[in-house]
Design a protein around this motif. Structure first.
Motif, PDB file in Angstrom:
ATOM      1  N   GLU A  62      18.168  37.975  58.946  1.00 45.83           N
ATOM      2  CA  GLU A  62      19.051  38.155  60.104  1.00 45.83           C
ATOM      3  C   GLU A  62      18.866  37.110  61.203  1.00 45.83           C
ATOM      4  N   TYR A  92       7.864  42.865  66.367  1.00 44.36           N
ATOM      5  CA  TYR A  92       8.771  43.260  65.280  1.00 44.36           C
ATOM      6  C   TYR A  92      10.172  43.501  65.857  1.00 44.36           C
ATOM      7  N   LEU A 141      24.241  41.920  60.873  1.00 43.93           N
ATOM      8  CA  LEU A 141      23.698  42.383  59.604  1.00 43.93           C
ATOM      9  C   LEU A 141      23.224  43.813  59.801  1.00 43.93           C
ATOM     10  N   VAL A 170      18.188  52.627  66.255  1.00 42.10           N
ATOM     11  CA  VAL A 170      17.418  52.115  65.114  1.00 42.10           C
ATOM     12  C   VAL A 170      15.975  52.601  65.254  1.00 42.10           C
ATOM     13  N   GLY A 187      23.735  47.926  57.711  1.00 48.77           N
ATOM     14  CA  GLY A 187      24.329  48.647  56.589  1.00 48.77           C
ATOM     15  C   GLY A 187      23.673  48.124  55.333  1.00 48.77           C
ATOM     16  N   SER A 188      23.081  49.029  54.553  1.00 46.31           N
ATOM     17  CA  SER A 188      22.248  48.578  53.431  1.00 46.31           C
ATOM     18  C   SER A 188      22.424  49.451  52.187  1.00 46.31           C
ATOM     19  N   ALA A 205       9.363  48.470  59.211  1.00 49.57           N
ATOM     20  CA  ALA A 205      10.740  48.532  58.707  1.00 49.57           C
ATOM     21  C   ALA A 205      11.480  49.628  59.457  1.00 49.57           C
ATOM     22  N   GLY A 206      12.749  49.332  59.765  1.00 49.49           N
ATOM     23  CA  GLY A 206      13.538  50.313  60.506  1.00 49.49           C
ATOM     24  C   GLY A 206      14.923  50.470  59.928  1.00 49.49           C
ATOM     25  N   CYS A 207      15.643  51.505  60.406  1.00 49.18           N
ATOM     26  CA  CYS A 207      16.985  51.810  59.903  1.00 49.18           C
ATOM     27  C   CYS A 207      17.900  52.194  61.048  1.00 49.18           C
ATOM     28  N   GLY A 208      19.145  51.797  60.922  1.00 51.26           N
ATOM     29  CA  GLY A 208      20.150  52.207  61.901  1.00 51.26           C
ATOM     30  C   GLY A 208      20.512  53.661  61.642  1.00 51.26           C
ATOM     31  N   ILE A 243      12.438  40.902  61.556  1.00 47.56           N
ATOM     32  CA  ILE A 243      12.296  42.091  60.701  1.00 47.56           C
ATOM     33  C   ILE A 243      11.732  41.657  59.342  1.00 47.56           C
ATOM     34  N   ARG A 244      11.536  42.624  58.424  1.00 47.39           N
ATOM     35  CA  ARG A 244      10.898  42.384  57.111  1.00 47.39           C
ATOM     36  C   ARG A 244       9.588  41.627  57.364  1.00 47.39           C
ATOM     37  N   GLU A 271      15.554  53.725  52.430  1.00 45.35           N
ATOM     38  CA  GLU A 271      15.966  52.401  52.920  1.00 45.35           C
ATOM     39  C   GLU A 271      14.776  51.632  53.513  1.00 45.35           C
ATOM     40  N   GLU A 290      27.780  52.004  61.010  1.00 43.58           N
ATOM     41  CA  GLU A 290      26.530  51.339  61.417  1.00 43.58           C
ATOM     42  C   GLU A 290      26.771  49.844  61.699  1.00 43.58           C
ATOM     43  N   HIS A 337      23.191  43.873  52.120  1.00 40.58           N
ATOM     44  CA  HIS A 337      23.610  44.279  53.463  1.00 40.58           C
ATOM     45  C   HIS A 337      25.071  43.954  53.699  1.00 40.58           C
TER      46      HIS A 337
END
Ligand code: ISC
Ligand code: MG
Length: 470
Positions: free
Chosen positions: A273, A403, A288, A226, A290-291, A436-439, A422-423, A452, A317, A352
């Motif tokens: 989450e 974070y 949680l 992530v 996948g978006s 903000a992050g992403c898998g 997060i958020r 995303e 993910e 999600h």
């Protein structure tokens, strides 16, 4: 307003003080009162003069459970760079003898409890932004409001040390009458937006990091990592924390709202989450990951949701997270259960994939030991865990601080709840840093991952005053 304590409470305090002196150990005395309804944001604001920098706010989705803390009666913190930071908090918390004075039947979330959190990665060298945040910090609030469904409670805590004298202890409980909190005239204007002066996006470095991560995944170094980015904002005026919390509550009803003041800095967010909830030995976690965006119409929203439920990249993910959390639960719980396939969890700005995992904690498996085992799940770190954390250290162009780390509370009977922060954003004066992050998995496309992160930044951007161009 001064309330006069009745005889039995005075006696209770006197016993606690005698015990502290005899054992040479501090004792926590916690007085809980059921009171008439108080608006949590007003209670929060009422602490501005006396307790600024020592407050917290917490509410669960649909706001059926809210806690607000004013004042740090005491602080437990450590800079341990090993997993010991979790155990140390637990050990120190257990060390105190706690006495509860209540005029009603027990209600979880009242009485003596710690609120706080941990940093994401204690091995990462500190940076200026997060310098003042310990690797683990928890506070026992001096005054706390708890709203559960239609009931409202005030808890007043005091750490009674062997050196204390009876009169000051009694005064402590007398001076804080619940009336004071209801009379605060603060008006919260949730409509007014902040005027923003500048924004720094740091886009290129992040997209490059995603490209490198996908290459490393293809080379089989790791399954998932992530990666997060930060956005820095500056406003023309000081950011109003009540407005931010108020707007988050209004705009993100399906999320947990948290705010933790650390001196002049406020760490605040609306996370969907949950990491773990423990009530007696019942435990619950949520996977949680996948978006996809929300649709503009009901039918478009449904189509997008269906697309997400069947999208291979997002399912991979998500499944990595489910597998890890279930494995962790199998180790410390019995009767572990989870649905076969994910459902959807929708927030205002994003949908999600969602899988709840349930179980019953085996003897000896405490809330903080489970937080330690779960953190970071592959929804925040990656898989395998240690390699993913190293990858984040290597590739991520920022410092996460708190974070994506566990934030929450724990009471004196090992009940409590932690979310992943997060958020969220770190606010100081007229500045905010948002995260903000992403898998990232093998099939990740840097452009779509970037999009995303933009969706994930929206809750905080909107709460800060609706900056539209991010
Ligand atoms: C890391 C974040 O989101 C995680 C939680 C849900 C979905 C995620 C995703 O689809 O990538 C992330 O794993 C964030 O919001 O900063
Ligand atoms: Mg994703």
């Amino acid at each position: 307003m001064i309330t006069t304590l009745d005889h039995t409470i005075k006696e209770y305090i006197q016993h606690a003080l005698e015990e502290a002196k005899q054992t040479n150990q501090s004792v926590i005395v916690s007085r809980i009162k059921e009171v008439d309804a108080i608006d949590p944001l007003h209670f929060f604001a009422s602490g501005e003069e006396i307790y600024l920098g020592e407050r917290f706010f917490w509410s669960t989705p649909t706001a059926d459970f809210t806690m607000v803390g004013l004042g740090n009666e005491f602080v437990l913190e450590n800079e341990n760079r090993t997993p010991e930071r979790f155990q140390k908090i637990e050990k120190e918390w257990k060390r105190f003898n706690k006495k509860v004075i209540a005029d009603h039947k027990k209600q979880v979330g009242t009485g003596p409890l710690l609120f706080g959190g941990f940093s994401f990665d204690p091995m990462k060298e500190k940076d200026v932004l997060w310098e003042a945040f310990a690797e683990a910090k928890f506070v026992l609030p001096t005054n706390m409001l708890t709203v559960f469904k239609d009931k409202t409670y005030i808890t007043i805590n005091k750490l009674i040390t062997p050196m204390d004298n009876l009169d000051t202890c009694i005064k402590h409980f007398e001076q804080v009458g619940e009336q004071e909190f209801t009379l605060f005239p603060y008006q919260i204007d949730c409509e007014k937006g902040n005027e923003f002066a500048s924004i720094e996006l740091k886009t290129t470095e992040w997209v490059e990091a995603v490209q490198r991560a996908t290459a490393d995944i293809r080379a089989s170094e790791i399954d998932k990592v992530v990666l997060a980015r930060e956005v820095h904002l500056e406003f023309t005026e000081k950011i109003d924390p009540y407005q931010v919390v108020g707007r988050l509550q209004k705009e993100q009803p399906t999320s947990f709202i948290f705010e933790f003041e650390n001196g002049l800095q406020h760490f605040v967010g609306a996370t969907p989450e949950r990491l773990i909830k423990k009530e007696e030995n019942q435990v619950l976690s949520t996977c949680l990951a996948g978006s996809i965006k929300r649709g503009k119409t009901k039918s478009e929203d449904k189509l997008l949701g269906n697309e997400l439920l069947h999208d291979d990249k997002n399912l991979i993910e998500h499944d990595i997270v489910v597998k890890m959390i279930k494995d962790a639960f199998e180790h410390c719980c019995f009767e572990v259960s989870a649905p076969e396939a994910p459902a959807l969890l929708k927030t205002n700005n994003i949908q999600h994939l969602y899988t709840p995992v349930k179980g019953f904690a085996k003897n000896g498996h405490t809330l903080l030991s489970m937080v330690e085992r779960l953190h970071p799940t592959p929804a925040l770190g990656g898989f395998p865990k240690e390699k993913a954390i190293e990858k984040i250290r290597e590739l991520e162009p920022m410092h996460r601080g708190w974070y994506a780390a566990p934030v929450g509370w724990i009471d004196h009977e090992d009940n409590g709840e932690f979310v992943v922060a997060i958020r969220s954003g770190l606010i100081e004066g007229n500045r905010a840093a948002l995260f903000a992050g992403c898998g990232i998995v093998e099939e990740s496309d840097p452009e779509s991952e970037y999009f995303e992160t933009k969706m994930k930044l929206k809750p905080m951007l909107s709460a800060l005053g609706g900056v539209e161009n991010e």
